[in-house]
Design a protein around this motif. Structure first.
Motif, PDB file in Angstrom:
ATOM      1  N   ASN A 108       0.871  -1.317  -0.053  1.00 51.65           N
ATOM      2  CA  ASN A 108      -0.038  -0.163   0.074  1.00 51.65           C
ATOM      3  C   ASN A 108       0.706   1.243  -0.114  1.00 51.65           C
ATOM      4  OD1 ASN A 108       1.047  -0.031   2.687  1.00 51.65           O
ATOM      5  ND2 ASN A 108      -0.942   0.020   3.645  1.00 51.65           N
ATOM      6  N   ILE A 109       1.997   1.167  -0.061  1.00 47.74           N
ATOM      7  CA  ILE A 109       3.011   2.399  -0.356  1.00 47.74           C
ATOM      8  C   ILE A 109       2.734   2.984  -1.764  1.00 47.74           C
ATOM      9  CG2 ILE A 109       5.479   3.248  -0.074  1.00 47.74           C
ATOM     10  CD1 ILE A 109       6.101   1.107   1.595  1.00 47.74           C
ATOM     11  N   ALA A 110       2.489   4.117  -1.507  1.00 49.54           N
ATOM     12  CA  ALA A 110       2.333   4.589  -2.872  1.00 49.54           C
ATOM     13  C   ALA A 110       3.351   5.882  -3.255  1.00 49.54           C
ATOM     14  CB  ALA A 110       0.827   5.446  -3.017  1.00 49.54           C
ATOM     15  N   VAL A 111       3.549   6.097  -4.393  1.00 46.85           N
ATOM     16  CA  VAL A 111       4.516   7.401  -4.777  1.00 46.85           C
ATOM     17  C   VAL A 111       3.546   8.278  -5.548  1.00 46.85           C
ATOM     18  CG1 VAL A 111       6.358   7.828  -6.647  1.00 46.85           C
ATOM     19  CG2 VAL A 111       6.179   5.520  -5.345  1.00 46.85           C
ATOM     20  N   THR A 112       4.070   9.462  -5.065  1.00 51.19           N
ATOM     21  CA  THR A 112       3.217  10.590  -5.341  1.00 51.19           C
ATOM     22  C   THR A 112       4.373  11.376  -6.327  1.00 51.19           C
ATOM     23  OG1 THR A 112       1.531  10.395  -3.644  1.00 51.19           O
ATOM     24  CG2 THR A 112       1.730  12.574  -4.956  1.00 51.19           C
ATOM     25  N   ALA A 113       4.363  11.432  -7.440  1.00 50.55           N
ATOM     26  CA  ALA A 113       5.378  12.102  -8.095  1.00 50.55           C
ATOM     27  C   ALA A 113       4.755  13.241  -9.058  1.00 50.55           C
ATOM     28  CB  ALA A 113       6.191  11.099  -9.032  1.00 50.55           C
ATOM     29  N   GLU A 114       5.397  14.371  -9.067  1.00 53.89           N
ATOM     30  CA  GLU A 114       4.913  15.539  -9.965  1.00 53.89           C
ATOM     31  C   GLU A 114       5.236  15.180 -11.424  1.00 53.89           C
ATOM     32  OE1 GLU A 114       6.380  19.324  -8.477  1.00 53.89           O
ATOM     33  OE2 GLU A 114       5.915  18.744  -6.376  1.00 53.89           O
ATOM     34  N   GLN A 115       4.139  14.972 -12.243  1.00 47.31           N
ATOM     35  CA  GLN A 115       4.652  14.909 -13.467  1.00 47.31           C
ATOM     36  C   GLN A 115       5.237  15.897 -14.291  1.00 47.31           C
ATOM     37  OE1 GLN A 115       3.554  11.551 -14.867  1.00 47.31           O
ATOM     38  NE2 GLN A 115       3.169  11.171 -12.845  1.00 47.31           N
ATOM     39  N   GLY A 116       6.129  15.445 -15.067  1.00 45.90           N
ATOM     40  CA  GLY A 116       7.018  16.649 -15.816  1.00 45.90           C
ATOM     41  C   GLY A 116       8.211  16.883 -15.043  1.00 45.90           C
ATOM     42  N   ALA A 117       8.399  16.679 -13.774  1.00 50.34           N
ATOM     43  CA  ALA A 117       9.575  17.228 -12.838  1.00 50.34           C
ATOM     44  C   ALA A 117      10.544  16.407 -13.374  1.00 50.34           C
ATOM     45  CB  ALA A 117       9.214  16.960 -11.595  1.00 50.34           C
ATOM     46  N   HIS A 118      12.137  16.937 -13.119  1.00 44.72           N
ATOM     47  CA  HIS A 118      13.164  16.343 -13.543  1.00 44.72           C
ATOM     48  C   HIS A 118      13.342  14.876 -13.195  1.00 44.72           C
ATOM     49  CE1 HIS A 118      16.949  16.058 -15.034  1.00 44.72           C
ATOM     50  NE2 HIS A 118      17.573  15.942 -13.795  1.00 44.72           N
ATOM     51  N   GLY A 119      13.016  14.692 -11.825  1.00 46.75           N
ATOM     52  CA  GLY A 119      13.090  13.162 -11.440  1.00 46.75           C
ATOM     53  C   GLY A 119      12.364  12.273 -11.746  1.00 46.75           C
ATOM     54  N   PRO A 120      10.907  12.362 -11.955  1.00 49.14           N
ATOM     55  CA  PRO A 120      10.269  11.417 -12.531  1.00 49.14           C
ATOM     56  C   PRO A 120      10.342  11.283 -14.327  1.00 49.14           C
ATOM     57  CG  PRO A 120       8.939  12.652 -11.074  1.00 49.14           C
ATOM     58  CD  PRO A 120      10.254  13.367 -11.323  1.00 49.14           C
ATOM     59  N   THR A 121      10.786  12.322 -14.577  1.00 53.93           N
ATOM     60  CA  THR A 121      11.123  12.446 -16.190  1.00 53.93           C
ATOM     61  C   THR A 121      12.205  11.513 -16.405  1.00 53.93           C
ATOM     62  OG1 THR A 121       9.965  14.499 -16.378  1.00 53.93           O
ATOM     63  CG2 THR A 121      11.477  13.622 -18.155  1.00 53.93           C
ATOM     64  N   THR A 122      13.268  11.630 -15.667  1.00 55.88           N
ATOM     65  CA  THR A 122      14.431  11.075 -16.030  1.00 55.88           C
ATOM     66  C   THR A 122      14.579   9.454 -15.713  1.00 55.88           C
ATOM     67  OG1 THR A 122      15.739  12.938 -15.268  1.00 55.88           O
ATOM     68  CG2 THR A 122      17.086  11.079 -15.293  1.00 55.88           C
ATOM     69  N   LEU A 123      13.898   9.131 -14.483  1.00 58.34           N
ATOM     70  CA  LEU A 123      13.687   8.017 -14.015  1.00 58.34           C
ATOM     71  C   LEU A 123      12.771   7.046 -14.713  1.00 58.34           C
ATOM     72  CD1 LEU A 123      13.589   8.441 -10.286  1.00 58.34           C
ATOM     73  CD2 LEU A 123      15.408   7.417 -11.424  1.00 58.34           C
ATOM     74  N   GLY A 124      11.896   7.520 -15.571  1.00 63.03           N
ATOM     75  CA  GLY A 124      11.078   6.787 -16.386  1.00 63.03           C
ATOM     76  C   GLY A 124      11.577   5.513 -16.917  1.00 63.03           C
ATOM     77  N   PRO A 125      12.414   5.819 -18.077  1.00 62.46           N
ATOM     78  CA  PRO A 125      13.099   4.832 -18.794  1.00 62.46           C
ATOM     79  C   PRO A 125      13.619   3.644 -17.990  1.00 62.46           C
ATOM     80  CG  PRO A 125      13.635   6.981 -19.502  1.00 62.46           C
ATOM     81  CD  PRO A 125      13.145   7.349 -18.297  1.00 62.46           C
ATOM     82  N   HIS A 126      14.099   3.888 -16.931  1.00 60.35           N
ATOM     83  CA  HIS A 126      14.668   2.815 -16.122  1.00 60.35           C
ATOM     84  C   HIS A 126      13.987   1.812 -15.646  1.00 60.35           C
ATOM     85  CE1 HIS A 126      18.573   4.878 -16.115  1.00 60.35           C
ATOM     86  NE2 HIS A 126      17.949   5.942 -15.855  1.00 60.35           N
TER      87      HIS A 126
END
Length: 253
Positions: A193-211
């Protein structure tokens, strides 16, 4: 080989849900007596009830484990109710928002480090005297894929889980001559039940996506719990200082 866990006193943190719940149930099924530690009183009580219905023995202690008073209460409960501490499972943790370092606020950094790294440090320090007096003990911590690489979470979470890896290895070296073993699991994606709340378009989530393309299938909490149980058991009597990926091969990609 027998697990040797029957009658042992076991503390599991974050035991009110997810991997912690599965681990608490697994230890109880082996005949261990379990301290169910969690911030969520309702979840902890439900797990204690479930263990009791299965014929096991458990007691709940609730509170924030980054607070020394709560750590003291958890340790005292294990000692007073079950005669000591044979196994400690440092499992409680929280995610960050996948932020890159420049985007991490002081509040987010301090919250993640406090829960994921400081709390395990405090509880491990509290139980060590009891393990040393007994001449034995097993400590198993929940690290993460983010403790093995820089591409599985944000800066705060990644730093906290690398810290768990370092803490585990230091413990293994410092106390291997005292009968105490320290190991960790490094879960990949797991159904909790641990959820990730990431800001879409932010540098972190955008960079990590392909991994996350080769992350593999999501594990069930019981699969992570089985690895924890093994590392805590007598079947792993010569396993010390190991960080075991439980990730469907994600760490091998």
């Amino acid at each position: 080989m027998s697990t040797g866990l029957a009658g042992r006193s076991v503390i599991v943190t974050g035991a009110g849900s997810g991997i912690g719940r599965a681990a608490a149930l697994a230890f109880a099924a082996e005949g261990a007596r379990v301290v169910v530690a969690d911030l969520n009183a309702e979840g902890a009580a439900a797990v204690v009830e479930e263990i009791g219905e299965g014929g096991g023995t458990a007691v709940a202690v609730t509170g924030d484990l980054s607070e020394q008073a709560v750590v003291d209460a958890v340790t005292a409960t294990a000692v007073e109710r079950f005669g000591g501490v044979d196994v400690l499972v440092n499992n409680a943790g929280i995610m960050d928002g996948m932020q890159a370092l420049a985007d991490v606020t002081d509040t987010e950094w301090e919250r993640v480090i406090r829960v994921n790294l400081t709390a395990p440090f405090l509880l491990t320090r509290a139980v060590l005297p009891h393990m040393l007096a007994a001449g034995r003990g097993a400590i198993v911590s929940t690290a993460s894929e983010a403790g093995l690489r820089g591409s599985a979470a944000g800066a705060a979470y990644t730093a906290s889980k690398h810290g768990i890896v370092g803490l585990t290895r230091s413990l293994a070296v410092m106390y291997r001559g005292k009968g105490i073993r320290a190991n960790a699991i490094a879960p990949g994606g797991t159904r909790t039940n641990i959820a990730v709340t990431a800001e879409q378009g932010a540098h972190g989530p955008t960079t990590l996506g392909p991994h996350f393309v080769n992350v593999g299938r999501l594990a069930e909490p019981e699969e992570q719990a089985a690895a924890i149980l093994f590392l805590a058991s007598d079947a792993a009597s010569n396993v010390n200082g190991v960080v075991l990926p439980v990730d469907d091969g994600w760490s091998a990609v």
